[in-house]
Design a protein around this motif. Structure first.
Motif, PDB file in Angstrom:
ATOM      1  N   LEU A  73      14.565  21.825  41.018  1.00  0.00           N
ATOM      2  CA  LEU A  73      14.394  21.376  42.403  1.00  0.00           C
ATOM      3  C   LEU A  73      13.217  20.420  42.595  1.00  0.00           C
ATOM      4  CD1 LEU A  73      15.052  24.668  44.433  1.00  0.00           C
ATOM      5  CD2 LEU A  73      16.630  22.778  44.003  1.00  0.00           C
ATOM      6  N   PHE A  74      12.161  20.581  41.798  1.00  0.00           N
ATOM      7  CA  PHE A  74      10.923  19.849  42.098  1.00  0.00           C
ATOM      8  C   PHE A  74      10.364  19.033  40.933  1.00  0.00           C
ATOM      9  CE2 PHE A  74      11.064  23.758  44.656  1.00  0.00           C
ATOM     10  CZ  PHE A  74      11.159  23.182  45.911  1.00  0.00           C
ATOM     11  N   HIS A  75      11.061  19.014  39.779  1.00  0.00           N
ATOM     12  CA  HIS A  75      10.483  18.335  38.613  1.00  0.00           C
ATOM     13  C   HIS A  75      11.479  17.364  37.991  1.00  0.00           C
ATOM     14  CE1 HIS A  75       8.025  17.720  35.055  1.00  0.00           C
ATOM     15  NE2 HIS A  75       7.149  18.615  35.437  1.00  0.00           N
ATOM     16  N   THR A  76      12.424  16.892  38.769  1.00  0.00           N
ATOM     17  CA  THR A  76      13.383  15.904  38.238  1.00  0.00           C
ATOM     18  C   THR A  76      13.270  14.626  39.059  1.00  0.00           C
ATOM     19  OG1 THR A  76      15.035  16.969  39.632  1.00  0.00           O
ATOM     20  CG2 THR A  76      15.048  17.549  37.301  1.00  0.00           C
ATOM     21  N   GLY A  77      13.813  13.550  38.537  1.00  0.00           N
ATOM     22  CA  GLY A  77      13.715  12.276  39.237  1.00  0.00           C
ATOM     23  C   GLY A  77      12.343  11.648  39.037  1.00  0.00           C
ATOM     24  N   ALA A  78      11.971  10.773  39.962  1.00  0.00           N
ATOM     25  CA  ALA A  78      10.685  10.064  39.855  1.00  0.00           C
ATOM     26  C   ALA A  78       9.533  11.065  39.918  1.00  0.00           C
ATOM     27  CB  ALA A  78      10.560   9.055  40.993  1.00  0.00           C
ATOM     28  N   PRO A  79       8.505  10.875  39.056  1.00  0.00           N
ATOM     29  CA  PRO A  79       7.382  11.819  39.057  1.00  0.00           C
ATOM     30  C   PRO A  79       6.705  11.920  40.426  1.00  0.00           C
ATOM     31  CG  PRO A  79       7.287  10.387  37.137  1.00  0.00           C
ATOM     32  CD  PRO A  79       8.365   9.841  38.023  1.00  0.00           C
ATOM     33  N   SER A  80       6.564  13.144  40.873  1.00  0.00           N
ATOM     34  CA  SER A  80       5.850  13.438  42.112  1.00  0.00           C
ATOM     35  C   SER A  80       4.716  14.383  41.729  1.00  0.00           C
ATOM     36  CB  SER A  80       6.787  14.111  43.121  1.00  0.00           C
ATOM     37  OG  SER A  80       6.050  14.654  44.187  1.00  0.00           O
ATOM     38  N   ARG A  81       3.482  13.866  41.727  1.00  0.00           N
ATOM     39  CA  ARG A  81       2.355  14.574  41.113  1.00  0.00           C
ATOM     40  C   ARG A  81       2.243  16.035  41.544  1.00  0.00           C
ATOM     41  NH1 ARG A  81      -3.158  14.981  42.654  1.00  0.00           N
ATOM     42  NH2 ARG A  81      -4.519  15.499  40.889  1.00  0.00           N
ATOM     43  N   LEU A  82       2.138  16.295  42.825  1.00  0.00           N
ATOM     44  CA  LEU A  82       1.900  17.662  43.278  1.00  0.00           C
ATOM     45  C   LEU A  82       3.110  18.564  43.028  1.00  0.00           C
ATOM     46  CD1 LEU A  82      -0.106  17.012  46.577  1.00  0.00           C
ATOM     47  CD2 LEU A  82      -0.988  17.874  44.399  1.00  0.00           C
ATOM     48  N   ASN A  83       4.322  18.041  43.277  1.00  0.00           N
ATOM     49  CA  ASN A  83       5.525  18.850  43.036  1.00  0.00           C
ATOM     50  C   ASN A  83       5.668  19.206  41.554  1.00  0.00           C
ATOM     51  OD1 ASN A  83       6.228  18.893  45.684  1.00  0.00           O
ATOM     52  ND2 ASN A  83       7.988  17.522  45.521  1.00  0.00           N
ATOM     53  N   TRP A  84       5.450  18.220  40.707  1.00  0.00           N
ATOM     54  CA  TRP A  84       5.576  18.468  39.268  1.00  0.00           C
ATOM     55  C   TRP A  84       4.534  19.486  38.806  1.00  0.00           C
ATOM     56  CZ3 TRP A  84       7.241  14.315  35.251  1.00  0.00           C
ATOM     57  CH2 TRP A  84       8.475  13.758  35.642  1.00  0.00           C
ATOM     58  N   ILE A  85       3.297  19.293  39.243  1.00  0.00           N
ATOM     59  CA  ILE A  85       2.229  20.214  38.821  1.00  0.00           C
ATOM     60  C   ILE A  85       2.541  21.631  39.295  1.00  0.00           C
ATOM     61  CG2 ILE A  85      -0.196  20.849  39.195  1.00  0.00           C
ATOM     62  CD1 ILE A  85      -0.862  17.846  39.129  1.00  0.00           C
ATOM     63  N   LEU A  86       3.005  21.764  40.541  1.00  0.00           N
ATOM     64  CA  LEU A  86       3.351  23.091  41.062  1.00  0.00           C
ATOM     65  C   LEU A  86       4.435  23.736  40.206  1.00  0.00           C
ATOM     66  CD1 LEU A  86       2.848  25.112  43.474  1.00  0.00           C
ATOM     67  CD2 LEU A  86       4.923  24.147  44.474  1.00  0.00           C
ATOM     68  N   ALA A  87       5.479  22.970  39.877  1.00  0.00           N
ATOM     69  CA  ALA A  87       6.573  23.512  39.053  1.00  0.00           C
ATOM     70  C   ALA A  87       6.064  23.915  37.669  1.00  0.00           C
ATOM     71  CB  ALA A  87       7.687  22.471  38.923  1.00  0.00           C
ATOM     72  N   GLU A  88       5.118  23.133  37.126  1.00  0.00           N
ATOM     73  CA  GLU A  88       4.591  23.431  35.791  1.00  0.00           C
ATOM     74  C   GLU A  88       3.712  24.685  35.803  1.00  0.00           C
ATOM     75  OE1 GLU A  88       2.705  19.784  34.419  1.00  0.00           O
ATOM     76  OE2 GLU A  88       4.528  18.643  34.829  1.00  0.00           O
ATOM     77  N   VAL A  89       2.809  24.757  36.763  1.00  0.00           N
ATOM     78  CA  VAL A  89       1.873  25.885  36.835  1.00  0.00           C
ATOM     79  C   VAL A  89       2.630  27.193  37.081  1.00  0.00           C
ATOM     80  CG1 VAL A  89       0.051  26.940  38.257  1.00  0.00           C
ATOM     81  CG2 VAL A  89      -0.151  24.550  37.552  1.00  0.00           C
ATOM     82  N   VAL A  90       3.442  27.210  38.140  1.00  0.00           N
ATOM     83  CA  VAL A  90       4.144  28.448  38.515  1.00  0.00           C
ATOM     84  C   VAL A  90       5.257  28.747  37.514  1.00  0.00           C
ATOM     85  CG1 VAL A  90       5.439  29.632  40.331  1.00  0.00           C
ATOM     86  CG2 VAL A  90       3.564  28.091  40.945  1.00  0.00           C
ATOM     87  N   GLY A  91       5.961  27.698  37.081  1.00  0.00           N
ATOM     88  CA  GLY A  91       7.046  27.895  36.120  1.00  0.00           C
ATOM     89  C   GLY A  91       6.558  28.496  34.818  1.00  0.00           C
ATOM     90  N   ASN A  92       5.421  28.043  34.335  1.00  0.00           N
ATOM     91  CA  ASN A  92       4.877  28.584  33.082  1.00  0.00           C
ATOM     92  C   ASN A  92       4.558  30.071  33.240  1.00  0.00           C
ATOM     93  OD1 ASN A  92       3.774  28.942  30.545  1.00  0.00           O
ATOM     94  ND2 ASN A  92       2.437  27.150  30.659  1.00  0.00           N
ATOM     95  N   ALA A  93       3.947  30.436  34.382  1.00  0.00           N
ATOM     96  CA  ALA A  93       3.636  31.849  34.626  1.00  0.00           C
ATOM     97  C   ALA A  93       4.910  32.692  34.624  1.00  0.00           C
ATOM     98  CB  ALA A  93       2.898  31.999  35.958  1.00  0.00           C
ATOM     99  N   ILE A  94       5.966  32.175  35.249  1.00  0.00           N
ATOM    100  CA  ILE A  94       7.223  32.932  35.364  1.00  0.00           C
ATOM    101  C   ILE A  94       7.876  33.132  34.000  1.00  0.00           C
ATOM    102  CG2 ILE A  94       9.599  32.814  36.224  1.00  0.00           C
ATOM    103  CD1 ILE A  94       8.407  31.407  38.758  1.00  0.00           C
TER     104      ILE A  94
END
Length: 809
Positions: free
Chosen positions: A90-111
């Motif tokens: 939902l938040f890490h595809t398409g053109a890079p969006s700094r805050l969305n990508w970082i959020l997906a990376e931080v929370v996704g890694n924890a999950i």
């Protein structure tokens, strides 16, 4: 269809997936609020087990409960990837969006990591384990679309979810904007670890409460508790004032320093120094600061971090007596359970022995906690979900670092960064407590100590007033071996009632003890080969001799130096760092009972320091300062323990180790700081990836969290904690750890077991295994020594042939 998160062992009741996800979300939100990331943490909580919305998992858990003796094949159900994949999709595809990508990376890694440890975003093999998980396709996650639909149908609608994520993005932006000495990658590393900690604790707490059929435990008012404690403490302090001894210069000065701590507690939280000399009433004065500050600023925990396990019980007991409370004070010595390589992805939902050990309460949520520097650093940097689970509880705390000069040199930069994070983001107040302040602001990654940080005023006057010993330099005149030292001890015990000898290695201590055993005077031996309960028993016997003014000799490793409350007439210290000499001096004439007494510094030639580089370098630098003083007695303020001498010593010491202050990992030829927090432009793995693949890695974070954790050991040689059969209680604990206990009983036993544990180096463990001296408990998660591998005299017996009768203890 009802999808299942857990099935209770006792009555086979079902906890639905939505009940579990919403329960974990609520707890995670409350943890995240401490550092302003409520929705980021809540996002991890609500998505972590989204993958349990599958027929596959439902069938698996029902079958496993029906047939516990022959459960279905493990390894077929991946339920922790789905939540991370949803964020990525939902938040890490398409053109890079700094805050969305970082959020997906931080929370996704924890999950995706909540059944093991955080994944590398980029590893030494130039692969991304994080991307490999979140990019799993429809063949690898067959029911992903079903999981996603069930989540939006039963947990949170898609529109509500988008609003929730928007709030999480706002929190992330505010978090990154906050002024902090580290770079963005350092901020994100701590954020990821904080979210992971909040998720692990929320998940395990919710599961434990369901298994025990309890509801969320109401949080008692910590302010009321700390205010009541403060009143008790002040009653105790005031009661000293009516005693005749209160009028002596030393006691008047102790009260003055205590009063200064009370006044200083009104200042905002920060990083401060408390340089009370040895014997100056440091424990009570620091407790006064902590309780008053915690009450005024609504802190949740008071944490004492000490260098060795030796003084945990002593300090905790002193605090217990004053506060008259046992239930709210936690002693945490070491991790009895080995969970570093756990990955229980396919056992979740079934409460077996391994799960019970995971759910046992071990999260540092007590109001007052005593732990060690090793455990504190492990929380932030070591592998194992049990370690990192405690991290979020170090926020909104008062943390007192007792004998802070004992921070291992290679961990200085990591330690400094951790304290800077806890000050800036964690709203914690951090007190560096020692008579010999290290120059932590002298190194490259500086500690952000507050301006006017020292709590005690007129330090030089205070140090002079507390002078109770004279350092006698024998190290620049002659050398000693054990034969010569034994003669010297006999000579000294003929002149005084008590002698303490502190040497640098266990081997030489043990040999000297054996040599002195035939003496007419009682001789005692102390080392880390003994468990805490054993050492306390020995110290109790030594103290009895000291109180009765009877002749006694004690031979110990440096464990007796840091804060152990004993006072000998004479101390002999093998040459080591200046801070160690100062600490040893603190065990002589501790309360100024007599005129100035003597501390002899000797050079012992039988000690092999090749594997003890910090002691070896400290010894060299101390000797240099002793030589200076011999040439000119006005050098370094005229005293080897002066503030000038200490400052010079620590600056030279850190200069000698400048290449290893950032925790250099020899195997990888990298500093740990680079693995954890280097930016994309300077990250060597990322540079190599771009060159090798001819493209950029599609991630904002490229750091290697798991690789760093796997290579982190506070002590160079990795150690394993084992329970020892010392006394009836030690034997009972080993006997009771058979796997049939409730989670509550396991929590209680594991707490008690810490006092009956020692740490084995790898070579020691291998020798014990060869000599058949170890027993395995609870599916190999806990190790214990056989009775024949533990001596009532020396502790650990690697030969496994100890015939000593332990029943007398």
């Amino acid at each position: 269809m009802k999808y299942i998160a857990h099935i209770r062992e006792s009555d086979k009741q079902i906890q639905s997936v939505e009940e579990h996800l919403l329960g974990v979300k609520d707890l995670a939100e409350s943890f995240g609020e401490k550092v302003g990331v409520r929705h980021i943490a809540g996002l991890a909580g609500m998505l972590h087990d989204m993958g349990k919305y599958t027929h596959e998992f439902r069938e698996y858990i029902i079958e496993a409960v029906k047939n516990p003796d022959s459960p279905p094949k493990r390894g077929s159900v991946d339920h922790s990837t789905a939540g991370g994949k949803l964020l990525y999709q939902l938040f890490h595809t398409g053109a890079p969006s700094r805050l969305n990508w970082i959020l997906a990376e931080v929370v996704g890694n924890a999950i995706i990591s909540h059944h093991s440890y955080l994944h590398d975003f980029l590893n030494p093999d130039l692969e991304s384990p994080y991307l490999r998980r979140v990019q799993k396709n429809e063949f690898e996650l067959k029911e992903f679309d079903r999981s996603k639909q069930c989540f939006f149908d039963h947990v949170m609608s898609e529109a509500e979810f988008q609003q929730y994520v928007s709030k999480a993005v706002d929190e992330l932006e505010a978090y990154l904007m906050k002024p902090y000495s580290g770079n963005s990658e350092s901020k994100l590393m701590f954020l990821t670890k904080f979210i992971f900690s909040a998720l692990i604790d929320a998940d395990r707490t919710n599961t434990r409460l369901f298994e025990e059929n309890k509801t969320v435990e109401p949080e008692p008012s910590r302010k009321e508790l700390f205010d009541a404690y403060y009143e008790k403490l002040m009653e105790k302090i005031d009661s000293y004032q009516v005693q005749d001894a209160a009028k002596t210069q030393i006691n008047a000065l102790r009260r003055e320093m205590s009063d200064q701590c009370g006044r200083f507690a009104e200042k905002p939280s920060g990083i401060y120094t408390l340089s009370i000399p040895t014997g100056g009433g440091k424990t009570l004065a620091s407790l006064r600061y902590a309780l008053k500050h915690a009450g005024l600023y609504n802190k949740k925990h008071i944490v004492y971090v000490v260098p060795y396990t030796t003084i945990i019980e002593q300090n905790a007991e002193e605090v217990r007596k004053i506060l008259m409370d046992d239930g709210h004070i936690l002693e945490h010595h070491s991790n009895v359970i080995d969970d570093l390589d756990d990955d229980d992805e396919n056992e979740d939902g079934i409460i077996n022995t391994q799960q019970k050990l995971k759910l046992a309460k071990d999260n540092w949520d007590s109001p007052i906690i005593f732990t060690t520097m090793v455990q504190f650093l492990n929380v932030f940097y070591a592998k194992g979900s049990r370690n990192i689970r405690r991290l979020h509880n170090l926020s909104e705390s008062v943390i007192i670092f007792d004998e802070v000069q004992k921070v291992p040199t290679k961990c200085i930069s990591l330690f400094n960064q951790t304290l800077n994070f806890l000050k800036t983001y964690g709203h914690s107040s951090l007190i560096l407590c020692t008579a010999t302040q290290p120059a932590l602001d002298f190194v490259e990654h500086k500690l952000e100590i507050n301006a006017d940080a020292e709590i005690i005023q007129n330090l030089d006057r205070v140090i002079e007033a507390f002078k109770r010993v004279e350092i006698v330099d024998k190290a620049t005149e002659e050398t000693f071996n054990n034969d010569k030292l034994a003669d010297f001890i006999v000579e000294k015990i003929g002149e005084v009632q008590s002698v303490l000898v502190i040497l640098n290695t266990k081997t030489v201590v043990k040999r000297l003890y054996r040599q002195m055993e035939g003496s007419d005077v009682p001789v005692y031996h102390l080392s880390t080969s003994m468990c805490a309960a054993h050492r306390n028993h020995i110290l109790g016997q030594v103290r009895e001799h000291l109180v009765n003014n009877e002749k006694v000799i004690c031979i110990s490793t440096q464990l007796i130096e840091a804060g152990v409350d004993v006072s000998f007439d004479c101390v002999i210290r093998s040459l080591a760092g200046l801070d160690s000499i100062a600490q040893a001096a603190g065990r002589c004439n501790r309360h100024g009972e007599q005129e100035i007494q003597e501390v002899y510094v000797i050079d012992h030639v039988e000690e092999n320091l090749d594997h003890l580089q910090e002691i070896k370098v400290g010894k060299k630098l101390s000797k240099r300062i002793l030589v200076d003083l011999k040439r000119d007695q006005n050098h370094h303020g005229g005293n080897i323990l002066s503030a000038q001498a200490m400052e010079r010593y620590f600056k030279e010491f850190y200069t000698e180790f400048s290449s290893s202050l950032n925790y250099y990992i020899r195997k990888l030829k990298k500093e740990m700081i680079e693995l954890l927090a280097s930016d994309r432009k300077h990250n060597s793995y990322n540079i190599a990836y771009s060159q090798d693949k001819k493209e950029s890695l599609p991630l904002f974070i490229v750091n290697s969290y798991r690789t760093a954790a796997e290579n982190f050991h506070v002590i160079d040689d990795h150690t394993t904690s084992v329970i020892v059969p010392y006394g009836d209680e030690g034997k009972d604990i080993i006997a009771q750890l058979n796997g049939n206990e409730t989670i509550e009983d396991l929590s209680r036993l594991l707490r008690k077991a810490q006092q009956y544990s020692i740490n084995l180096f790898t070579w020691e463990r291998e020798q014990l295994e060869k000599n058949n001296g170890l027993v395995s408990l609870l599916d190999g998660k806990i190790l214990a020594l056989k009775e024949s591998a533990y001596s009532g005299e020396y502790g650990l017996d690697l030969e496994n042939n100890s015939g000593f009768d332990l029943s007398m203890f």
